[in-house]
Design a protein around this motif. Sequence first.
Motif, mmCIF file in Angstrom:
data_model
loop_
_atom_site.group_PDB
_atom_site.id
_atom_site.type_symbol
_atom_site.label_atom_id
_atom_site.label_comp_id
_atom_site.label_asym_id
_atom_site.label_seq_id
_atom_site.Cartn_x
_atom_site.Cartn_y
_atom_site.Cartn_z
ATOM 1 N N THR A 1 67.774 13.022 -2.525
ATOM 2 C CA THR A 1 68.714 11.925 -2.713
ATOM 3 C C THR A 1 68.156 10.639 -2.104
ATOM 4 O OG1 THR A 1 71.045 11.272 -2.560
ATOM 5 C CG2 THR A 1 70.144 12.424 -0.652
ATOM 6 N N THR A 2 69.011 9.650 -1.947
ATOM 7 C CA THR A 2 68.561 8.299 -1.597
ATOM 8 C C THR A 2 68.425 8.111 -0.082
ATOM 9 O OG1 THR A 2 70.883 7.641 -1.740
ATOM 10 C CG2 THR A 2 69.490 7.274 -3.689
ATOM 11 N N THR A 3 69.562 7.928 0.590
ATOM 12 C CA THR A 3 69.516 7.567 2.018
ATOM 13 C C THR A 3 70.098 8.679 2.880
ATOM 14 O OG1 THR A 3 71.719 6.602 1.998
ATOM 15 C CG2 THR A 3 69.890 5.128 1.438
ATOM 16 N N GLY B 1 68.865 13.384 -6.778
ATOM 17 C CA GLY B 1 70.159 13.205 -6.138
ATOM 18 C C GLY B 1 70.759 11.824 -6.253
ATOM 19 N N CYS B 2 70.582 11.176 -7.399
ATOM 20 C CA CYS B 2 71.240 9.885 -7.639
ATOM 21 C C CYS B 2 71.257 9.630 -9.139
ATOM 22 C CB CYS B 2 70.481 8.757 -6.942
ATOM 23 S SG CYS B 2 71.230 7.122 -7.204
ATOM 24 N N ALA B 3 72.363 9.100 -9.634
ATOM 25 C CA ALA B 3 72.462 8.795 -11.067
ATOM 26 C C ALA B 3 71.432 7.755 -11.486
ATOM 27 C CB ALA B 3 73.870 8.302 -11.389
ATOM 28 N N GLY B 4 71.059 6.903 -10.557
ATOM 29 C CA GLY B 4 70.068 5.867 -10.862
ATOM 30 C C GLY B 4 68.665 6.404 -11.055
ATOM 31 N N PRO C 1 67.297 2.754 -0.666
ATOM 32 C CA PRO C 1 68.627 2.187 -0.943
ATOM 33 C C PRO C 1 68.920 2.344 -2.435
ATOM 34 C CG PRO C 1 67.209 0.632 0.249
ATOM 35 C CD PRO C 1 66.325 1.772 -0.199
ATOM 36 N N VAL C 2 70.161 2.684 -2.792
ATOM 37 C CA VAL C 2 70.470 2.998 -4.200
ATOM 38 C C VAL C 2 69.997 1.889 -5.148
ATOM 39 C CG1 VAL C 2 72.375 3.313 -5.839
ATOM 40 C CG2 VAL C 2 72.358 4.591 -3.693
ATOM 41 N N LEU C 3 70.251 0.639 -4.789
ATOM 42 C CA LEU C 3 69.915 -0.435 -5.731
ATOM 43 C C LEU C 3 68.412 -0.735 -5.802
ATOM 44 C CD1 LEU C 3 72.966 -2.864 -5.479
ATOM 45 C CD2 LEU C 3 72.519 -1.009 -7.096
ATOM 46 N N VAL D 1 79.020 -2.034 -5.176
ATOM 47 C CA VAL D 1 77.926 -2.127 -6.156
ATOM 48 C C VAL D 1 77.048 -0.881 -6.135
ATOM 49 C CG1 VAL D 1 77.838 -4.646 -6.221
ATOM 50 C CG2 VAL D 1 76.456 -3.411 -4.522
ATOM 51 N N SER D 2 77.091 -0.157 -5.017
ATOM 52 C CA SER D 2 76.392 1.131 -4.938
ATOM 53 C C SER D 2 77.197 2.011 -3.994
ATOM 54 C CB SER D 2 74.975 0.953 -4.403
ATOM 55 O OG SER D 2 75.014 0.457 -3.075
ATOM 56 N N ILE D 3 77.074 3.310 -4.172
ATOM 57 C CA ILE D 3 77.857 4.236 -3.348
ATOM 58 C C ILE D 3 76.901 4.911 -2.376
ATOM 59 C CG2 ILE D 3 79.358 6.266 -3.390
ATOM 60 C CD1 ILE D 3 80.215 5.251 -6.254
ATOM 61 N N GLU D 4 77.006 4.484 -1.135
ATOM 62 C CA GLU D 4 76.137 4.987 -0.074
ATOM 63 C C GLU D 4 77.029 5.376 1.097
ATOM 64 O OE1 GLU D 4 72.100 2.401 -0.724
ATOM 65 O OE2 GLU D 4 73.878 1.264 -0.157
ATOM 66 N N ALA E 1 79.446 9.869 -13.066
ATOM 67 C CA ALA E 1 77.995 9.703 -12.951
ATOM 68 C C ALA E 1 77.615 9.110 -11.597
ATOM 69 C CB ALA E 1 77.464 8.848 -14.094
ATOM 70 N N CYS E 2 77.940 9.865 -10.561
ATOM 71 C CA CYS E 2 77.486 9.535 -9.202
ATOM 72 C C CYS E 2 77.245 10.864 -8.525
ATOM 73 C CB CYS E 2 78.536 8.749 -8.441
ATOM 74 S SG CYS E 2 78.083 8.532 -6.699
ATOM 75 N N PHE E 3 76.127 10.973 -7.796
ATOM 76 C CA PHE E 3 75.745 12.282 -7.275
ATOM 77 C C PHE E 3 76.657 12.765 -6.150
ATOM 78 C CE2 PHE E 3 73.124 15.743 -5.781
ATOM 79 C CZ PHE E 3 72.670 16.268 -6.975
ATOM 80 N N ASP E 4 77.509 11.888 -5.639
ATOM 81 C CA ASP E 4 78.472 12.322 -4.614
ATOM 82 C C ASP E 4 79.694 12.983 -5.244
ATOM 83 O OD1 ASP E 4 77.189 11.012 -2.154
ATOM 84 O OD2 ASP E 4 77.214 9.424 -3.652
ATOM 85 N N ASP E 5 79.694 13.123 -6.561
ATOM 86 C CA ASP E 5 80.862 13.646 -7.292
ATOM 87 C C ASP E 5 82.126 12.924 -6.816
ATOM 88 O OD1 ASP E 5 79.198 15.218 -8.780
ATOM 89 O OD2 ASP E 5 79.939 17.139 -8.013
ATOM 90 N N PRO F 1 80.742 5.111 -11.346
ATOM 91 C CA PRO F 1 81.780 4.627 -10.429
ATOM 92 C C PRO F 1 81.304 3.536 -9.483
ATOM 93 C CG PRO F 1 81.049 6.807 -9.743
ATOM 94 C CD PRO F 1 80.256 6.447 -10.983
ATOM 95 N N ASN F 2 80.015 3.161 -9.529
ATOM 96 C CA ASN F 2 79.658 1.928 -8.830
ATOM 97 C C ASN F 2 79.702 0.785 -9.850
ATOM 98 O OD1 ASN F 2 77.028 1.182 -9.889
ATOM 99 N ND2 ASN F 2 76.058 2.716 -8.584
ATOM 100 N N THR F 3 79.653 -0.453 -9.362
ATOM 101 C CA THR F 3 79.932 -1.588 -10.251
ATOM 102 C C THR F 3 78.661 -2.291 -10.737
ATOM 103 O OG1 THR F 3 80.361 -2.836 -8.216
ATOM 104 C CG2 THR F 3 82.277 -2.020 -9.403
ATOM 105 N N ARG G 1 72.501 8.367 4.828
ATOM 106 C CA ARG G 1 73.958 8.219 4.713
ATOM 107 C C ARG G 1 74.510 9.057 3.547
ATOM 108 N NH1 ARG G 1 76.542 3.726 6.981
ATOM 109 N NH2 ARG G 1 74.573 2.731 7.468
ATOM 110 N N SER G 2 73.699 9.268 2.537
ATOM 111 C CA SER G 2 74.132 10.075 1.389
ATOM 112 C C SER G 2 73.765 11.547 1.563
ATOM 113 C CB SER G 2 73.483 9.556 0.103
ATOM 114 O OG SER G 2 73.943 8.256 -0.177
ATOM 115 N N ARG G 3 72.779 11.822 2.418
ATOM 116 C CA ARG G 3 72.284 13.203 2.533
ATOM 117 C C ARG G 3 73.382 14.148 3.039
ATOM 118 N NH1 ARG G 3 70.138 16.595 6.041
ATOM 119 N NH2 ARG G 3 70.280 15.123 7.766
HETATM 120 C C1 5HY Z 1 74.787 7.706 -7.079
HETATM 121 N N1 5HY Z 1 75.281 6.420 -5.247
HETATM 122 O O1 5HY Z 1 74.437 8.633 -7.790
HETATM 123 C C2 5HY Z 1 74.911 7.798 -5.601
HETATM 124 C C3 5HY Z 1 73.740 8.360 -4.884
HETATM 125 C C4 5HY Z 1 73.870 8.292 -3.380
HETATM 126 O O2 5HY Z 1 75.854 4.515 -6.356
HETATM 127 N N2 5HY Z 1 75.160 6.456 -7.465
HETATM 128 C C5 5HY Z 1 75.467 5.686 -6.341
HETATM 129 O O3 5HY Z 1 73.012 7.713 -2.758
HETATM 130 O O4 5HY Z 1 74.830 8.804 -2.806
#
Ligand code: 5HY
Length: 248
Positions: A115-117, A179-182, A145-147, A42-45, A75-79, A8-10, A119-121
């Motif tokens: 997980t990443t940041t 805790g991140c799809a990446g 940072p996710v990226l 581009v990333s979900i934070e 496929a993003c850990f924030d569901d 779901p990120n681009t 902000r996501s925790r």
């Molecule tokens: C993820 N963000 O799995 C989450 C992880 C996060 O773009 N893909 C993202 O940091 O929340």
Amino acid sequence: MQILVVNPNTTASMTETIAAAARLVAAAGTDIVAVTSSMGPVSIEGYYDEALAVPGLLVEIAAGERTGAQAAIVACFDDTGLDAARAMANIPVIGICEAALSTASFIAQRFTVVTTTERSRVPVEALVQRYGMAGRARVRAADIPVLALEDPTSDAILKLRGEIARALEEDRAEAIVLGCAGMADLAAALQREFGVPVIDGVGAAIKQAEALIALGLSTSKRGAYANPLAKPYLGALKSFAPGPVAAE
Ligand code: 5HY
């Protein structure tokens, strides 16, 4: 069987990582269709990114269902958008956080999500609570940072390894959830390095989706996940109007 995996990120390079991890564990005969959202961050934070990633996610899941997917994975850990996707779709929809936590619960009493940041925790902690794992799972952020996970010159993996070491030492974690799809491509090497189970949600979600398809189970359409009521949506979200109104 065909399983749709939506990033779901681009960021398309992250989708490639996710797709490779999915194909690595998929059964023979499982066709993985991996797609990148065409609109949104581009990333979900954090919560703002998450909210604005949902329309693009829904578009991809609707398209996948139309073209034969039998299950969909967020496929993003924030569901991200998981409940909305379950309400919209008539195929099962699995979030990688829920799949990873469920998988971890079969093999460890206490585990830590890295997980990443920061902000996501907090959103991930809320998911741990929601999925009934608060007594068993801690959540840590590795300040990545996710990226940065997409940048081989970054110190992302170093930071991730440091946080895993602290989780094992300070939380007495018996297993680690990434805790991140990446991070999907890192699980096997980290498991070898640290000698405890390391769970990647993408792989866990694929196996869960295969199980639901094989069992002939899909989302209940009674109650919370009933299809949304047909009604007009106005403005920029006009095309998202559910039901016959959308087809007009
Ligand atoms: C993820 N963000 O799995 C989450 C992880 C996060 O773009 N893909 C993202 O940091 O929340």
